[in-house]
Enzyme design. Structure first.
Site, PDB file in Angstrom:
ATOM      1  N   GLY A  87       0.783  -1.143  -0.071  1.00 51.83           N
ATOM      2  CA  GLY A  87      -0.038   0.042   0.001  1.00 51.83           C
ATOM      3  C   GLY A  87       0.899   1.209   0.026  1.00 51.83           C
ATOM      4  N   GLY A  89       2.629   3.804   1.508  1.00 53.65           N
ATOM      5  CA  GLY A  89       3.251   3.895   2.771  1.00 53.65           C
ATOM      6  C   GLY A  89       3.978   5.383   2.857  1.00 53.65           C
ATOM      7  N   GLY A 123       7.378   7.651   6.165  1.00 50.89           N
ATOM      8  CA  GLY A 123       6.377   8.237   5.292  1.00 50.89           C
ATOM      9  C   GLY A 123       7.020   9.447   4.480  1.00 50.89           C
ATOM     10  N   ASP A 245       3.984  -4.647  -7.630  1.00 49.08           N
ATOM     11  CA  ASP A 245       3.232  -3.576  -7.251  1.00 49.08           C
ATOM     12  C   ASP A 245       3.691  -2.133  -7.982  1.00 49.08           C
ATOM     13  OD1 ASP A 245       5.590  -4.438  -5.396  1.00 49.08           O
ATOM     14  OD2 ASP A 245       5.500  -2.479  -4.963  1.00 49.08           O
TER      15      ASP A 245
END
Length: 473
Positions: A87, A89, A123, A245
């Site tokens: 996902g 991040g 992040g 991904d």
């Protein structure tokens, strides 16, 4: 004045399990480093405000009206190992806009703070990878290769911890969408047929409105990805981290982490510091996209009425992918040699040249750009061997109309060379954005001779070589 962005956020209308809604984490002192005015115009963004306002928006400190910030969830095979939940991040999708030409685009902040998918990360992004992605993605656009784009880069005024304390930055990325093979894998792994159907319907409506069935969608994605990888190969590009991904269903290049353009040609070239086995080496990219598309095909099987028949048909389609990449590659390399017609001996002519280049360490970009001039011969130490090849090439290309024009349109003079990117980043960290701006101006016109910037065509000198590139996480 603020920036009016006409958001229409279709992904935010998907079921809640597709994402987590959250706002970007504010930063201390945002400062605009770069803004892509031409791209903003393409998106239909007008009345551009002052740099301070842009910095506030594209750092995430100020949310524009209509934004529905969210982090997307997906899974993925990373270097062959499956992670059932990855996902965004360190990225937040602000929303989507429909440009004046009718195309829908995501606007995403990358480096905008932690999300539920950060996996213990902070992040954030530091300045180097942000500017690398900005330059390389816009260079790919200039080369005519489908890619995500860079709309803005903002310094955060904060330091982040990597191998040292480094200046933080945020990239604003524009994409046809951020839906990946890994997005399908996330729901496939959970055996969530309803979510797979929702995702299929969304992707079909957004990217492939002429398709009706999962088989149609698979065919369309195969066609785009086969062309894309062949285009990478035609300019010496190595993605470096071709995980599922990082494979889009839209057919765009995405996630410029340890990517690089080759200087000296060798098919086994690897730059990525984490690719210790050479899984994603230059020559392996056609095989890897085949493998990734096989994972995508598996995700579509549950949507078919006869799953046994679907497995047989999809297997047949995947087995044909290498030949499809090869056919695209061959046509692109024919153009690099100025050939419009097709003959059986063309593949041998091309591979013989590449073998000579590999043996002599010839510069990939400069060799092809110089074909037909004395400068091409200078790339080789075994000049007799090159002369013999050139004689064959001239005989084959005799009578080809517009040979030189075709070659100049297929062989760029300028690529974002690794050492120039590193020099640009070093200057930017010191507060000097002039090298960045110069690269951006030149790489916007890569197929044009620009004598005043000829130094940017030079391969690295001893001591300038970039031996490894990094993900930048």
């Amino acid at each position: 004045m603020t920036l009016a962005i006409p958001f229409d956020n279709s992904y935010a209308r998907m079921p809640a399990g597709f994402y987590t809604r959250l706002a970007p984490t504010p930063v201390r002192a945002p400062r605009l480093l770069a803004f892509n005015t031409a791209l903003a115009t393409e998106l239909g963004l007008t009345d551009i405000p002052d740099p301070a306002t842009l910095a506030a928006i594209f750092s995430g400190n100020t949310l524009p009206e209509g934004a529905t910030p969210l982090a997307q969830v997906y899974a993925g095979h990373q270097f062959g190992g499956f992670s059932p939940q990855l996902g965004d991040g360190r990225a937040i999708l602000l929303g989507e806009v429909t440009a004046p030409d009718g195309t829908r685009r995501d606007i995403q902040l990358k480096g905008s703070g932690p999300t539920p998918y950060s996996r213990m990360g902070d992040g954030r992004a530091w300045l180097g990878p942000v500017l690398r992605e900005y330059v390389v993605s816009e260079a790919m656009h200039g080369l005519g290769i489908p890619t995500t784009r860079a709309l803005a880069a903002v310094a955060t005024g904060e330091e982040i911890a990597r191998e040292a304390m480094l200046p933080g930055a945020i990239l604003t990325r524009v994409a046809a969408s951020h839906i990946r093979v890994g997005t399908f894998q996330y729901f496939f792994a959970r055996r969530d047929a309803g979510a797979l159907r929702d995702l299929f319907d969304h992707v079909r409506a957004r990217h492939y409105p002429d398709t009706d069935t999962p088989e149609d969608l698979l065919e369309a994605v195969i066609a785009r990805q086969a062309r894309l990888v062949a285009q990478w190969m035609s300019v010496g590009f190595i993605h470096g981290v071709m995980n599922t991904d990082n494979t889009t269903v839209s057919g765009e290049t995405i996630d410029y982490g340890p990517c690089a353009f080759m200087d000296q040609y060798h098919p086994a070239t690897v730059y990525s510091s984490i690719d210790r086995q050479g899984r994603y080496a230059f020559q392996n990219q056609p095989g890897i996209i085949t493998w990734n598309l096989a994972q995508f095909a598996s995700c579509l099987v549950p949507l078919m009425p006869d799953q046994d028949a679907a497995v047989a048909r999809f297997t047949e389609m995947i087995h044909a992918v290498p030949d499809r990449v090869s056919a695209e590659w061959l046509d692109l390399y024919r153009a690099k040699l100025g050939l419009a017609s097709r003959r059986e001996e063309d593949e041998r002519l091309i591979t013989d040249l590449l073998a000579l280049m590999a043996n002599d360490g010839a510069d990939f970009t400069n060799t092809f750009r110089a074909l037909g001039t004395p400068a091409a011969r200078d790339q080789f130490t075994d000049r007799a061997a090159f002369d013999a090849w050139a004689e064959r090439w001239l005989a084959r290309s005799e009578g080809e109309a517009d040979r030189s024009g075709r070659m100049s349109r297929a062989n760029p003079a300028f690529i974002p060379r690794n050492h120039r990117i590193e020099q640009m980043i070093e200057a930017a960290v010191a507060g000097d954005m002039a090298p960045f701006e110069r690269l951006m101006q030149v790489l916007a016109r890569p197929y044009e001779d620009q004598p005043e910037t000829e130094d940017l065509t030079r391969p690295p000198l001893p001591g300038e070589e970039v031996q490894a590139t990094f993900c930048g996480t």
